[in-house]
Write a protein that holds these residues in place. Structure first.
Motif, PDB file in Angstrom:
ATOM      1  N   CYS A 196       0.845  -1.185   0.000  1.00 47.63           N
ATOM      2  CA  CYS A 196       0.000   0.000   0.000  1.00 47.63           C
ATOM      3  C   CYS A 196       0.884   1.241   0.000  1.00 47.63           C
ATOM      4  O   CYS A 196       1.624   1.483   0.957  1.00 47.63           O
ATOM      5  CB  CYS A 196      -0.917   0.002   1.224  1.00 47.63           C
ATOM      6  N   ASP A 219      -8.021 -12.696   3.694  1.00 46.25           N
ATOM      7  CA  ASP A 219      -8.278 -11.616   4.646  1.00 46.25           C
ATOM      8  C   ASP A 219      -8.808 -10.351   3.968  1.00 46.25           C
ATOM      9  O   ASP A 219      -9.223  -9.409   4.639  1.00 46.25           O
ATOM     10  CB  ASP A 219      -7.039 -11.298   5.489  1.00 46.25           C
ATOM     11  N   TYR A 220      -8.845 -10.321   2.620  1.00 42.17           N
ATOM     12  CA  TYR A 220      -9.484  -9.208   1.914  1.00 42.17           C
ATOM     13  C   TYR A 220     -11.004  -9.355   1.875  1.00 42.17           C
ATOM     14  O   TYR A 220     -11.723  -8.376   1.630  1.00 42.17           O
ATOM     15  CB  TYR A 220      -8.976  -9.134   0.471  1.00 42.17           C
ATOM     16  N   THR A 230      -8.684   1.238   6.130  1.00 44.19           N
ATOM     17  CA  THR A 230      -7.929   0.928   7.351  1.00 44.19           C
ATOM     18  C   THR A 230      -7.197  -0.410   7.217  1.00 44.19           C
ATOM     19  O   THR A 230      -6.041  -0.544   7.637  1.00 44.19           O
ATOM     20  CB  THR A 230      -8.878   0.892   8.558  1.00 44.19           C
ATOM     21  N   PHE A 231      -7.864  -1.382   6.613  1.00 41.21           N
ATOM     22  CA  PHE A 231      -7.265  -2.710   6.446  1.00 41.21           C
ATOM     23  C   PHE A 231      -5.964  -2.643   5.662  1.00 41.21           C
ATOM     24  O   PHE A 231      -4.926  -3.148   6.104  1.00 41.21           O
ATOM     25  CB  PHE A 231      -8.269  -3.633   5.754  1.00 41.21           C
ATOM     26  N   GLU A 290      -3.100  -0.566   7.425  1.00 39.24           N
ATOM     27  CA  GLU A 290      -2.464  -1.156   8.601  1.00 39.24           C
ATOM     28  C   GLU A 290      -1.735  -2.464   8.305  1.00 39.24           C
ATOM     29  O   GLU A 290      -0.743  -2.772   8.967  1.00 39.24           O
ATOM     30  CB  GLU A 290      -3.528  -1.409   9.679  1.00 39.24           C
ATOM     31  N   THR A 291      -2.194  -3.228   7.315  1.00 40.10           N
ATOM     32  CA  THR A 291      -1.603  -4.555   7.082  1.00 40.10           C
ATOM     33  C   THR A 291      -0.735  -4.636   5.835  1.00 40.10           C
ATOM     34  O   THR A 291       0.084  -5.546   5.711  1.00 40.10           O
ATOM     35  CB  THR A 291      -2.703  -5.628   6.980  1.00 40.10           C
ATOM     36  N   ARG A 292      -0.907  -3.724   4.880  1.00 38.59           N
ATOM     37  CA  ARG A 292      -0.130  -3.765   3.633  1.00 38.59           C
ATOM     38  C   ARG A 292       0.728  -2.515   3.459  1.00 38.59           C
ATOM     39  O   ARG A 292       1.201  -2.236   2.365  1.00 38.59           O
ATOM     40  CB  ARG A 292      -1.061  -3.916   2.424  1.00 38.59           C
ATOM     41  N   ASN A 293       0.955  -1.778   4.508  1.00 42.50           N
ATOM     42  CA  ASN A 293       1.807  -0.595   4.402  1.00 42.50           C
ATOM     43  C   ASN A 293       3.265  -1.024   4.246  1.00 42.50           C
ATOM     44  O   ASN A 293       3.626  -2.175   4.525  1.00 42.50           O
ATOM     45  CB  ASN A 293       1.616   0.318   5.616  1.00 42.50           C
ATOM     46  N   ALA A 344       4.933  -2.754   7.373  1.00 50.01           N
ATOM     47  CA  ALA A 344       4.460  -4.110   7.670  1.00 50.01           C
ATOM     48  C   ALA A 344       4.999  -5.116   6.659  1.00 50.01           C
ATOM     49  O   ALA A 344       5.489  -6.190   7.022  1.00 50.01           O
ATOM     50  CB  ALA A 344       2.928  -4.138   7.685  1.00 50.01           C
ATOM     51  N   GLN A 345       4.910  -4.777   5.371  1.00 50.21           N
ATOM     52  CA  GLN A 345       5.424  -5.694   4.352  1.00 50.21           C
ATOM     53  C   GLN A 345       6.944  -5.775   4.399  1.00 50.21           C
ATOM     54  O   GLN A 345       7.527  -6.829   4.109  1.00 50.21           O
ATOM     55  CB  GLN A 345       4.948  -5.255   2.965  1.00 50.21           C
ATOM     56  N   ARG A 351       8.072  -8.371   6.903  1.00 48.47           N
ATOM     57  CA  ARG A 351       7.947  -9.729   6.373  1.00 48.47           C
ATOM     58  C   ARG A 351       9.087 -10.037   5.403  1.00 48.47           C
ATOM     59  O   ARG A 351       9.650 -11.135   5.408  1.00 48.47           O
ATOM     60  CB  ARG A 351       6.585  -9.897   5.692  1.00 48.47           C
TER      61      ARG A 351
END
Length: 434
Positions: free
Chosen positions: A214, A344-345, A384-385, A388-391, A394-395, A398
């Motif tokens: 994202c 999760d999408y 928001t999803f 918060e999870t694909r910024n 975060a990536q 991983r």
């Protein structure tokens, strides 16, 4: 530090990204007059750079201009040069843009310039963006010479034919696919947009599924003309392969003089879409906008649509990056049920029952009939999803964990794909395969 040496897992790996990562202004210059514009490839590449840097990994770039082969791009010779962009140092590779010579000169340039770059400042990982044969094999040569782990980033299956290609080019593509598969067997691991992409083209290799990143939000300029109508929006390639013709057919069956279909991009259907706009005043002619202007339009839409058909052979290997861009806009998103979309999408998307025009129309209608507060909540939750999870941070965490695990005592492998001491490399921990 050479890849065969044990390393402190707390120390982030140094990365050289071999691919097509150019500064924005340089990309605009080299793509002038090209038949294809690599917007999504460009955005994903810089997303990778930002994610790695946010995770503390030093990054340098080894890049070639992502241009079509002559005569689809009129320029034949591209010269080497150094550049710096967004705090990252890069080396632009020179090559000759003619069929056959393009692959050969890119391979030689990547080997020469890459060897010099790694000699001046060693790295731990050579990340190869895409399945470009010269770069994959140049990376393996550099991996053996300079002791770095080679990790391709698979964003598309190799050898996808293009409509304009003749029999000879298609034959060469089949040879290219065999070379790609042979190269992938020798890599330390792969990062892939979908699980099937890694499983089918790099079986047995450690893998990280990373469907997208994202991008940081851009300043959105208010669009009063968007608010005047309920906009159904699409941004991406204007082709039948992406279902744009089905989207137009779906839209025509929706009642309401206040509805407006707006498409952004370019492709084979651009002329046809201008004809549709002349026939139906609710259909806007296609446009190509910069990122800030496009963000304003997407954020003002009533619904954004991904109409890609599900029955094409490459669909299991793809994740439409536009879904992250759409969700970032904070409005409801309709999509066909593509197998590459992670589970999760699901709570944040409205799926069409099938990929026909009727299926798309029914899904769009369901969104348009939602109470305004419900539609706003759905859009806000999706934004928001992904934020918060694909910024990038975060990536990036991983990516760092995956690349670091490949260099641990349990994960060291040689160029032949074997663990130190001759044993076959085991799969990494399950948490890295998600």
């Amino acid at each position: 530090m050479p890849a065969g040496d044990a390393r402190d897992p707390e120390v982030p790996p140094g990365v050289v990204l071999l691919g097509f990562t150019l500064p924005d202004e340089a990309l605009d210059r080299v793509m002038a007059g090209d038949a294809v514009h690599s917007t999504q490839t460009h955005a994903f590449a810089w997303g990778l750079v930002r994610a790695l840097r946010d995770a503390g990994c030093p990054v340098r770039l080894l890049s070639a201009a992502p241009v079509s082969t002559y005569p689809r791009n009129p320029r034949i010779r591209y010269r080497a040069a150094r550049f710096r962009h967004a705090g990252v140092d890069g080396q632009l590779l020179g090559f000759v843009n003619l069929l056959g010579l393009k692959h050969l000169t890119r391979f030689v340039a990547a080997c020469r310039r890459g060897s010099r770059m790694l000699r001046e400042e060693p790295a731990d990982v050579l990340l190869v963006h895409g399945v470009h044969t010269p770069f994959l094999w140049a990376a393996l040569v550099l991996g053996r010479l300079r002791g770095v782990r080679v990790v391709p980033v698979l964003t598309d299956p190799p050898g996808v034919p293009l409509p304009h290609e003749g029999r000879l080019v298609r034959l060469l593509r089949s040879v290219d696919v065999a070379l790609v598969r042979a190269a992938l067997r020798r890599c330390a691991g792969v990062v892939a947009l979908t699980g099937p992409l890694a499983e089918d083209f790099a079986p047995g290799r450690p893998r990280l599924v990373l469907e997208g990143i994202c991008a940081p939000p851009v300043a959105v300029r208010p669009r009063a003309d968007v608010a005047a109508a309920r906009q159904i929006g699409y941004a991406g390639g204007l082709s039948r392969a992406y279902g744009v013709d089905r989207l137009v057919e779906a839209f025509r069956g929706l009642p309401g003089p206040d509805l407006r279909l707006c498409v952004f991009g370019r492709g084979e259907l651009a002329g046809w879409l201008h004809e549709q706009a002349a026939l139906d005043p609710r259909v806007a002619p296609p446009r190509l906008l910069d990122r800030a202007d496009l963000a304003g339009w997407l954020a003002g839409a009533a619904v954004l649509v991904n109409p890609r058909p599900v029955d094409q052979h490459f669909v299991p290997y793809s994740f439409p990056s536009k879904l992250i861009e759409y969700l970032s806009a904070g409005v409801p998103v309709v999509t066909t049920r593509l197998p590459g979309i992670p589970a999760d999408y699901d709570p944040h998307l409205v799926y069409a029952d099938d990929d026909s025009a009727a299926g798309l129309r029914d899904a769009i209608r369901r969104v348009l009939e939602l109470p305004p507060s419900t539609a706003a909540a759905l859009g806000a939750a999706g934004r928001t999803f992904v934020a918060e999870t694909r910024n990038p941070a975060a990536q990036g965490r991983r990516l760092r964990a995956f690349l670091g695990a490949l260099g641990s005592a349990a994960g060291r492998i040689d160029a032949g794909g074997h663990r130190a001491g001759g044993a076959r490399q085991p799969a990494p921990p399950p948490s890295l395969l998600q």
